[in-house]
Every structure is written in C-alpha cells, then in structure tokens.
Design a protein around this motif. Structure first.
Motif, mmCIF file in Angstrom:
data_model
loop_
_atom_site.group_PDB
_atom_site.id
_atom_site.type_symbol
_atom_site.label_atom_id
_atom_site.label_comp_id
_atom_site.label_asym_id
_atom_site.label_seq_id
_atom_site.Cartn_x
_atom_site.Cartn_y
_atom_site.Cartn_z
ATOM 1 N N PHE A 29 0.859 -1.224 -0.143
ATOM 2 C CA PHE A 29 -0.508 0.003 -0.013
ATOM 3 C C PHE A 29 0.613 1.241 0.099
ATOM 4 C CE2 PHE A 29 -4.159 -1.310 2.648
ATOM 5 C CZ PHE A 29 -4.135 -2.368 0.852
ATOM 6 N N ALA A 30 1.946 1.004 0.711
ATOM 7 C CA ALA A 30 2.962 2.851 1.121
ATOM 8 C C ALA A 30 3.422 2.829 -0.205
ATOM 9 C CB ALA A 30 3.768 2.401 1.696
ATOM 10 N N ALA A 31 3.722 1.777 -1.410
ATOM 11 C CA ALA A 31 4.168 2.549 -2.693
ATOM 12 C C ALA A 31 3.418 3.000 -3.540
ATOM 13 C CB ALA A 31 4.725 0.174 -3.354
ATOM 14 N N ASP A 86 -3.842 7.616 -5.988
ATOM 15 C CA ASP A 86 -4.159 6.916 -6.579
ATOM 16 C C ASP A 86 -5.181 5.819 -5.473
ATOM 17 O OD1 ASP A 86 -3.907 7.160 -8.934
ATOM 18 O OD2 ASP A 86 -1.989 5.871 -9.526
ATOM 19 N N ARG A 87 -4.143 5.736 -4.230
ATOM 20 C CA ARG A 87 -4.526 4.846 -2.478
ATOM 21 C C ARG A 87 -5.910 5.149 -1.998
ATOM 22 N NH1 ARG A 87 0.315 6.502 0.710
ATOM 23 N NH2 ARG A 87 1.290 6.362 -1.106
ATOM 24 N N ASP A 88 -6.318 6.425 -2.370
ATOM 25 C CA ASP A 88 -8.086 5.905 -1.318
ATOM 26 C C ASP A 88 -8.397 4.905 -2.066
ATOM 27 O OD1 ASP A 88 -6.992 8.178 -0.885
ATOM 28 O OD2 ASP A 88 -8.012 9.447 -2.388
ATOM 29 N N ARG A 89 -8.655 5.009 -3.336
ATOM 30 C CA ARG A 89 -9.508 3.626 -4.172
ATOM 31 C C ARG A 89 -9.401 2.217 -3.597
ATOM 32 N NH1 ARG A 89 -8.256 2.180 -9.482
ATOM 33 N NH2 ARG A 89 -6.197 3.011 -10.217
ATOM 34 N N LEU A 90 -8.165 2.139 -3.418
ATOM 35 C CA LEU A 90 -8.113 1.329 -2.376
ATOM 36 C C LEU A 90 -8.026 0.499 -1.048
ATOM 37 C CD1 LEU A 90 -4.141 0.912 -3.211
ATOM 38 C CD2 LEU A 90 -5.367 -0.416 -4.598
ATOM 39 N N PRO A 91 -8.680 0.933 -0.440
ATOM 40 C CA PRO A 91 -10.003 0.425 0.686
ATOM 41 C C PRO A 91 -11.064 0.106 0.857
ATOM 42 C CG PRO A 91 -8.801 2.315 1.390
ATOM 43 C CD PRO A 91 -8.100 2.615 0.042
ATOM 44 N N GLU A 92 -11.450 0.498 -0.356
ATOM 45 C CA GLU A 92 -13.234 -0.161 -0.278
ATOM 46 C C GLU A 92 -13.008 -1.457 -1.396
ATOM 47 O OE1 GLU A 92 -17.105 -1.015 -1.464
ATOM 48 O OE2 GLU A 92 -15.714 0.675 0.121
ATOM 49 N N CYS A 134 -14.957 -11.719 -4.529
ATOM 50 C CA CYS A 134 -14.568 -11.626 -5.790
ATOM 51 C C CYS A 134 -13.065 -11.162 -6.161
ATOM 52 C CB CYS A 134 -15.313 -10.056 -6.257
ATOM 53 S SG CYS A 134 -15.201 -8.179 -4.721
ATOM 54 N N GLY A 135 -13.515 -11.131 -7.375
ATOM 55 C CA GLY A 135 -12.603 -10.798 -8.309
ATOM 56 C C GLY A 135 -12.508 -9.775 -8.362
ATOM 57 N N CYS A 136 -11.043 -8.859 -8.653
ATOM 58 C CA CYS A 136 -10.206 -7.355 -8.812
ATOM 59 C C CYS A 136 -9.752 -7.309 -10.081
ATOM 60 C CB CYS A 136 -9.561 -7.093 -7.698
ATOM 61 S SG CYS A 136 -8.285 -7.566 -7.322
ATOM 62 N N ASP A 137 -9.372 -6.580 -10.830
ATOM 63 C CA ASP A 137 -8.994 -5.778 -11.334
ATOM 64 C C ASP A 137 -8.566 -4.376 -11.743
ATOM 65 O OD1 ASP A 137 -7.325 -5.374 -14.249
ATOM 66 O OD2 ASP A 137 -8.953 -6.542 -15.106
ATOM 67 N N ILE A 138 -7.356 -4.037 -10.929
ATOM 68 C CA ILE A 138 -7.125 -2.404 -11.024
ATOM 69 C C ILE A 138 -5.596 -2.458 -11.144
ATOM 70 C CG2 ILE A 138 -6.620 -0.880 -8.174
ATOM 71 C CD1 ILE A 138 -8.372 -2.683 -6.925
#
Length: 351
Positions: A137-139, A144-150, A160-164
């Motif tokens: 996460f620190a990297a 772009d970091r704000d959308r990662l927690p959700e 579920c799967g993910c594609d980020i």
C-alpha cells in the motif's frame, strides 16, 4: 569395478568426499550419477560411514546406495519449468502472487507469496523478506491510494475478483503503472484465498495517455476549423470512422443510432441529392477521388452548406473512401450577398 561405474564427471568429487570421510571420521552423504552397462544414467544417493580399529585407523567403509533417479529428474523438470516461468514473467513484465490469508483474515501482516518479478516491478529487495500488505500500500501513488480500501473491503467481504490499475512509486522515485488482477480460489465450494498477477503496464498507459492527448488536440483543431473526418464504404454504406466534429456538422449524436451513414445521407436537401448521388457513383465506378458541395437540413431546421472531400484507396475494397467534411456555410452566405454586386459590376463593365 563399482568406482568405474560412477559417471566420469562425478568421480573426482566422490573420491574427495570419501577421503574426507576417512580422514575426518564424518558420515558420508553424496549424490552422484552412475552409468549402467547399457549406457543408461542413474542418480544414486550414497550414505556411508567408516569402521576403525582400536588405534583409530580406518579399515572398512560401509553404507547404502539408493536410486533417486526419478526424484532428480523431477527436480530438474521443476527447475526447468521454474526457469521458463521466471523468464516468461521477465519478458512480459508480469509477476504472480498468491495469498491464503487475503479474504479470510484482515491484517497488515497478511501472508502473500510473490514471484521474483513482482519484487522487480515494485523495486523491492527480495533479500529483505516478503513485503507485507502495508508495504504494498505504501508503494501506491498517493493520488491512487484512496480507492484501494474499498477494493480490499470487497475482496475481504464478497470474495470477488479484482482488476485494478494504479501508479506506484519505486524506492528510487520512479513512477510506474501497475495492473493487479486477482481471482478467488475455491476448493470443494470452500473459499481458500486468492491467486493473481501483477503486470507492469507503464508503456501501454503512457501510449494511451499520449493517444488521448493527440485525439483531444485533433478534435479541438477540427472544431475550430469546422472540419470533421470520416471513413466509409459508400457501396455497402458502412461507416468505419466519423469524428465528433463530423457528427456535429450534421447535427446528430451518432452514438445513438445504428446506421450513421443513412442518418447523414438523409439530411441532404432533396434538390441536391440526385446530382450528388450521380457524382458519387461516377467516382466510385472510376475509382477516383471526389470534391463535392451540397446542402443539408439539420433536425432543428437550419440549412448548412457542406463540402465533402473523399480519397479512394486503391488497395481497399470497392467504394472505400476516407476524407473530410467542411462547413462552408459562412463562405457561401458571403458569396450570395456579393452576387448582386458581382452581377451589377458585370453589367456596368459592358456599357
């Protein structure tokens, strides 16, 4: 006789290990190859020890030999597969990862396996151990970091799967674009964790950004010039491309219609259509370019003068053209205003 069966490339090493066992009194353990009379090569695991007399002098060596050929061949095959996988990941700038904790328990210290290429993509030092979730996460780039927690919450709760795709900042400050794809692992209808890939898509993203920027410049230039671009087969009436400005010139949002060719053509004034159609048919038959002027009536009733310039590519199918459409309304209106003065001037010059 037995020593002669040892593979020539292994004899010196086996002899040295045997001498060391006799000299130091250690137990012998060595893997080596032997060559059978028919030429077949087998792998042997030798375990041995030395018997000594009362004075400590070695007088006998005994031990066992185990055929481990299948195991060694399996190890070689595994190493070869690992090399091919590692080389493939390096060439594709793609690493793999897996976690039996992600989606099961939540912690900054989640167990995550990462291939060597993942370390290289993020710029992590593999000798310092596996990075935890917090280090990953620190990297991530702060923007772009704000959308990662959700996204992580959905992985944990919904499995579920993910594609980020997001930007990362390497330890040396370099910014890269990374795409992370994860899929849930389910065995016997029980969720077991996640497997996934991490792909360095920097070049692709930069090219995409450059293309979008150039498209924006082109669209703005067309808007300022009142000229739109298009590509179409005039025989099959199939449209391959119609720029936003070209659509705007006709007064339509073509994305809402299935056949923009008929939509555009239907706006041509009935008085101009027969002559226009004849010129187009002649150009198609001859495989020639065309340069035509005609009028259209938009949906709001406004009449506009357009100039269509089409170029035929001889290497393409019959009727395939690309070109531009230019709004020449202002010019035509000025010409109409000047026509009475031109006529008057023509008459006076003959007096």
């Amino acid at each position: 006789m037995i020593f002669e069966r040892i593979h020539p490339d292994d004899r010196e090493r086996v002899a040295q290990e045997a001498e060391e066992t006799v000299r130091n009194g250690t137990h012998a353990k060595a893997e080596h190859r032997i060559v059978l009379p028919d030429g077949e090569v087998r792998y042997i695991l030798g375990l041995g020890t030395v018997k000594r007399d009362a004075s400590g002098k070695a007088y006998e060596m005994f031990g066992t030999g185990q055929d481990i050929t299948e195991r060694k061949l399996a190890e070689h095959s595994l190493r070869r597969s690992q090399f091919y996988l590692s080389e493939g990941e390096r060439l594709a700038h793609m690493g793999s990862w897996a976690s039996s904790d992600l989606g099961i328990r939540w912690s900054d210290e989640l167990d995550i396996y990462s291939s060597d290429e993942v370390y290289k993509i993020f710029g992590f030092d593999s000798t310092k151990g596996a990075p935890n979730l917090q280090q990953f996460f620190a990297a991530i780039h702060p923007q772009d970091r704000d959308r990662l927690p959700e996204a992580m919450k959905q992985l944990h709760e919904q499995h579920c799967g993910c594609d980020i795709t997001s930007r990362i900042i390497r330890p040396d400050g370099e910014i890269r674009y990374v795409r992370c794809v994860g899929i849930p692992v389910v065995e016997d209808e029980v969720f077991r964790g996640y497997h996934g890939t991490t792909i360095d898509v920097t070049e692709h993203e930069l090219l995409t950004l450059e293309l979008r920027r150039e498209q924006a410049y082109l669209a703005e230039a067309q808007r300022l010039a009142h000229a739109g671009s298009w590509a179409s087969n005039l025989v099959t009436r199939q449209v391959f491309h119609s720029s936003e400005e070209n659509n705007r010139l006709y007064g339509f949002d073509v994305s809402q219609y299935t056949n923009p060719f008929d939509l555009h053509y239907s706006t041509i004034l009935a008085e101009d259509e027969p002559a226009l159609r004849a010129k187009l048919e002649n150009a198609i038959r001859a495989g020639e370019d065309f340069d035509l002027e005609y009028r259209i009536r938009r949906a709001d009733g406004a009449i506009r003068f357009l100039r269509g310039i089409g170029h035929h590519n001889p290497g393409q199918d019959l009727g395939e053209y690309f070109g531009i459409t230019i709004d020449i309304t202002d010019r035509k209106l000025v010409e109409q205003e000047r026509e009475p003065f031109r006529m008057l001037y023509s008459k006076t010059t003959h007096i």
